[in-house]
Design a protein around this motif. Structure first.
Motif, short mmCIF file in Angstrom:
data_model
loop_
_atom_site.label_atom_id
_atom_site.label_comp_id
_atom_site.label_asym_id
_atom_site.label_seq_id
_atom_site.Cartn_x
_atom_site.Cartn_y
_atom_site.Cartn_z
N UNK A 93 0.81 -1.22 0.00
CA UNK A 93 0.00 0.00 0.00
C UNK A 93 0.85 1.27 0.00
N UNK A 94 2.02 1.22 0.63
CA UNK A 94 2.89 2.39 0.65
C UNK A 94 3.39 2.70 -0.77
N UNK A 95 3.85 1.64 -1.47
CA UNK A 95 4.32 1.82 -2.84
C UNK A 95 3.21 2.33 -3.75
N UNK A 96 2.02 1.76 -3.58
CA UNK A 96 0.89 2.17 -4.40
C UNK A 96 0.47 3.60 -4.07
N UNK A 97 0.43 3.93 -2.78
CA UNK A 97 0.00 5.25 -2.35
C UNK A 97 0.87 6.36 -2.90
N UNK A 98 2.16 6.10 -2.99
CA UNK A 98 3.11 7.12 -3.46
C UNK A 98 3.67 6.78 -4.84
N UNK A 99 2.93 5.99 -5.62
CA UNK A 99 3.42 5.51 -6.91
C UNK A 99 3.83 6.64 -7.84
N UNK A 100 3.08 7.72 -7.83
CA UNK A 100 3.36 8.82 -8.75
C UNK A 100 4.73 9.45 -8.48
N UNK A 105 -6.85 -0.63 -3.74
CA UNK A 105 -5.66 -1.22 -3.11
C UNK A 105 -5.39 -0.57 -1.76
N UNK A 106 -5.55 0.74 -1.69
CA UNK A 106 -5.30 1.44 -0.42
C UNK A 106 -6.25 0.97 0.67
N UNK A 107 -7.51 0.72 0.32
CA UNK A 107 -8.50 0.36 1.34
C UNK A 107 -8.62 -1.14 1.57
N UNK A 108 -8.37 -1.95 0.54
CA UNK A 108 -8.57 -3.40 0.69
C UNK A 108 -7.28 -4.21 0.50
N UNK A 109 -6.24 -3.58 -0.05
CA UNK A 109 -5.01 -4.30 -0.31
C UNK A 109 -5.05 -5.14 -1.57
N UNK A 110 -6.12 -5.00 -2.36
CA UNK A 110 -6.26 -5.81 -3.58
C UNK A 110 -6.70 -4.93 -4.75
N UNK A 111 -6.34 -5.39 -5.96
CA UNK A 111 -6.80 -4.75 -7.18
C UNK A 111 -7.86 -5.64 -7.81
N UNK A 112 -9.03 -5.09 -8.13
CA UNK A 112 -10.07 -5.92 -8.77
C UNK A 112 -9.56 -6.58 -10.04
N UNK A 113 -9.78 -7.87 -10.18
CA UNK A 113 -9.28 -8.62 -11.35
C UNK A 113 -9.85 -8.08 -12.65
N UNK A 163 7.08 -2.32 -19.00
CA UNK A 163 7.22 -2.56 -17.55
C UNK A 163 6.97 -1.29 -16.76
N UNK A 164 7.52 -0.17 -17.23
CA UNK A 164 7.31 1.10 -16.54
C UNK A 164 5.83 1.50 -16.58
N UNK A 165 5.21 1.32 -17.75
CA UNK A 165 3.78 1.64 -17.88
C UNK A 165 2.93 0.77 -16.96
N UNK A 166 3.25 -0.53 -16.90
CA UNK A 166 2.50 -1.44 -16.03
C UNK A 166 2.67 -1.06 -14.56
N UNK A 167 3.86 -0.61 -14.19
CA UNK A 167 4.12 -0.18 -12.82
C UNK A 167 3.29 1.06 -12.48
N UNK A 168 3.27 2.02 -13.40
CA UNK A 168 2.47 3.23 -13.20
C UNK A 168 0.99 2.88 -13.10
N UNK A 169 0.55 1.90 -13.88
CA UNK A 169 -0.86 1.49 -13.91
C UNK A 169 -1.23 0.58 -12.74
N UNK A 170 -0.29 0.38 -11.81
CA UNK A 170 -0.53 -0.39 -10.57
C UNK A 170 -0.70 -1.89 -10.81
N UNK A 171 -0.18 -2.40 -11.92
CA UNK A 171 -0.35 -3.81 -12.22
C UNK A 171 0.58 -4.70 -11.40
N UNK A 172 1.67 -4.14 -10.90
CA UNK A 172 2.57 -4.88 -10.02
C UNK A 172 3.34 -3.89 -9.15
#
Length: 203
Positions: free
Chosen positions: A23-30, A160-168, A89-98
Motif C-alpha cells: 500500500x505504501x508503494x501504491x500510495x506514493x506511486x506517482x 488497493x489502499x482500502x482493501x489491499x487488492x486490485x479488482x481482477x 514494464x514502466x507503464x505497467x508499474x504506473x498502472x498499478x499492475x505490479x
C-alpha cells in the motif's frame, strides 16, 4: 479439424498479483516512479543521438531499410524489442499492475514478445509508407480506451489502499488496452508485421 488462429506476432501478458499489495508503494506511486521514468525518458526521448527514431524506437530507419532493401536488421529489431519491454514494464508499474520496481532488463511479471520477421517474405516493401495511415481507426478507439484505463487505474488505487487488492476485472481491462496498443505499435511503428491488428482486448 478446426484450426486455431495463430497468435498475433506481438503478445503481452502480466501476472496477476495474488498476494496483498504494497500500500505504501501504491500510495506514493506517482513519486516512486520518477527515477525510472527519467531513465526511460533519457533513453527514449533523445533526438540527436537517435535520428530516425520515434520516441527511441527505430521507425524511420527501419521503414527505409524495408522500403529499399527489404531487410530488417536483427540488432535493430532487438533494440526495439527490449525498449518496448522496458517501456511496458514502466507503464505497467504506473498502472498499478505490479509492485516490484521496474527493471531495465529483467522480465519480472510483464511478459512481452515480438516475432522477428523475414522481411523479404513477410513484409510488403511499400507497406511502411501506409501502415501508420491504415491504423487510424485504432488510434481513435485507443484514445477512449486509454481514458477508460486511466479511470480504472484511479479506481484501483483507492481499492488497493482500502482493501489491499486490485479488482481482477480492472486489472484485465488495463492489460487488454496495453495489449491492443502493443499490436497497433507492432503493425504501424515497429513494422514487424503486415497483419492488421485485431480490434480486441483478448490475448
Amino acid at each position: 479439424m478446426i484450426q486455431s488462429t495463430p497468435l498475433y506476432p506481438a503478445t503481452l501478458s502480466v501476472d496477476f498479483p495474488d498476494k496483498p499489495r504494497n500500500r505504501v508503494s501504491v500510495g506514493f506511486r506517482i513519486f516512486v516512479v520518477i527515477p525510472i521514468a527519467i531513465v526511460l525518458g533519457l533513453i527514449g526521448g533523445g533526438s540527436a543521438p537517435y535520428w530516425g527514431t520515434a520516441g527511441g524506437i527505430l521507425f524511420f530507419s527501419v521503414g527505409l531499410m524495408i522500403l529499399f532493401r527489404q531487410k530488417y536488421p536483427r540488432w535493430w529489431f532487438d533494440w526495439n524489442l527490449n525498449l518496448t519491454r522496458f517501456t511496458t514494464r514502466v507503464t505497467a508499474f504506473i498502472a498499478l499492475l505490479f509492485d516490484e520496481y521496474p527493471s531495465t532488463d529483467e522480465e519480472q511479471s510483464v511478459h512481452l514478445d515480438l516475432v522477428y520477421p523475414d522481411a523479404k517474405k513477410d513484409l510488403g516493401q511499400g507497406m511502411p509508407l501506409v501502415k501508420w495511415f491504415l491504423a487510424i481507426p485504432h488510434y481513435f478507439i485507443l484514445f477512449f480506451l486509454g481514458l477508460a484505463a486511466i479511470v480504472c487505474a484511479i479506481i484501483s488505487w483507492f481499492s488497493i489502499l482500502f482493501t489491499g487488492k486490485m479488482p481482477k476485472s480492472l486489472f484485465d481491462f488495463i492489460v487488454g488496452v496495453m495489449r491492443w496498443g502493443l499490436r497497433v505499435s507492432a503493425y504501424a511503428f515497429l513494422l514487424i508485421t503486415d497483419r492488421y491488428p485485431p480490434f480486441s482486448l483478448e490475448p
